[in-house]
Design an enzyme around this catalytic site. Structure first.
Site, short mmCIF file in Angstrom:
data_model
loop_
_atom_site.label_atom_id
_atom_site.label_comp_id
_atom_site.label_asym_id
_atom_site.label_seq_id
_atom_site.Cartn_x
_atom_site.Cartn_y
_atom_site.Cartn_z
N GLY A 112 0.78 -1.23 0.00
CA GLY A 112 0.00 0.00 0.00
C GLY A 112 0.81 1.28 0.00
O GLY A 112 0.25 2.36 0.13
N HIS A 113 2.10 1.20 -0.16
CA HIS A 113 2.94 2.40 -0.05
C HIS A 113 3.97 2.43 -1.17
O HIS A 113 5.06 1.90 -1.03
CB HIS A 113 3.68 2.38 1.29
CG HIS A 113 4.32 3.68 1.66
ND1 HIS A 113 5.63 3.97 1.40
CD2 HIS A 113 3.83 4.77 2.29
CE1 HIS A 113 5.93 5.16 1.86
NE2 HIS A 113 4.85 5.66 2.42
N PHE A 114 3.78 3.01 -2.21
CA PHE A 114 2.65 3.66 -2.86
C PHE A 114 2.11 2.76 -3.96
O PHE A 114 2.84 1.95 -4.50
CB PHE A 114 3.09 4.99 -3.46
CG PHE A 114 3.43 6.03 -2.44
CD1 PHE A 114 2.44 6.76 -1.82
CD2 PHE A 114 4.74 6.28 -2.09
CE1 PHE A 114 2.75 7.74 -0.90
CE2 PHE A 114 5.06 7.26 -1.16
CZ PHE A 114 4.06 7.99 -0.56
N ILE A 144 7.74 2.24 -2.30
CA ILE A 144 8.98 2.69 -1.65
C ILE A 144 8.85 2.37 -0.17
O ILE A 144 7.75 2.22 0.36
CB ILE A 144 9.28 4.19 -1.88
CG1 ILE A 144 8.24 5.08 -1.23
CG2 ILE A 144 9.43 4.51 -3.34
CD1 ILE A 144 8.65 6.53 -1.16
#
Length: 146
Positions: free
Chosen positions: A45-47, A52
């Site tokens: 979920g990031h990103f 990252i």
């Protein structure tokens, strides 16, 4: 206490263990590394479509290697299987310069500023595989054995 033994005393486990190896350790500092695998839980979920490593995870990695590993080493005469260390982060200030991508290996270099009354303060920096500065700052924590 050998560098390889320190990792056994860390109070973390996967998926929240961010120490692969302690390369060098002394009364004044520690150097260790970790490789952020592509399947780490936080990349989902990031990103979206451009993963990252979150800054909070980079900070945690610096704390685990740069403060907790060093604290265990400094308290080596008081630590045993029955007297494991208990750790609490007390403060941190970190500046970020470069992203860390999946499958990237980093090295954390920590220098002890002070260790008194079981409070350890360190200057910590993280370097990528190209020896470029990813982030740096000051991290402190309390380390006790019970």
């Amino acid at each position: 206490m050998k560098s390889s033994e320190i990792v056994k005393y860390l109070p973390y486990q996967k998926p929240f263990l961010f120490v692969d190896e302690v390369i060098e350790i002394s009364e004044n500092g520690v150097i260790g590394n970790y490789t952020f695998q592509q399947n780490e839980f936080f990349y989902k979920g990031h990103f979206k479509d451009n993963p990252i490593t979150p800054g909070v995870i980079l900070t945690e990695t610096m704390a685990q290697i740069g403060v907790v590993c060093l604290g265990i080493y400094l308290l080596k005469d008081k630590i045993s299987i029955s007297k494991k260390p208990q750790i609490a982060l007390t403060s941190q200030q970190v500046d970020f310069y470069l992203p860390v991508l999946p499958n990237e290996k980093i090295t954390v270099i920590s220098t002890k500023e002070y260790f008194r009354f079981n409070k350890l303060m360190c200057k910590v920096q993280m370097m990528n595989a190209k020896n470029k500065l990813v982030c740096r700052g000051s991290i402190s924590g309390m380390i006790v054995t019970k």
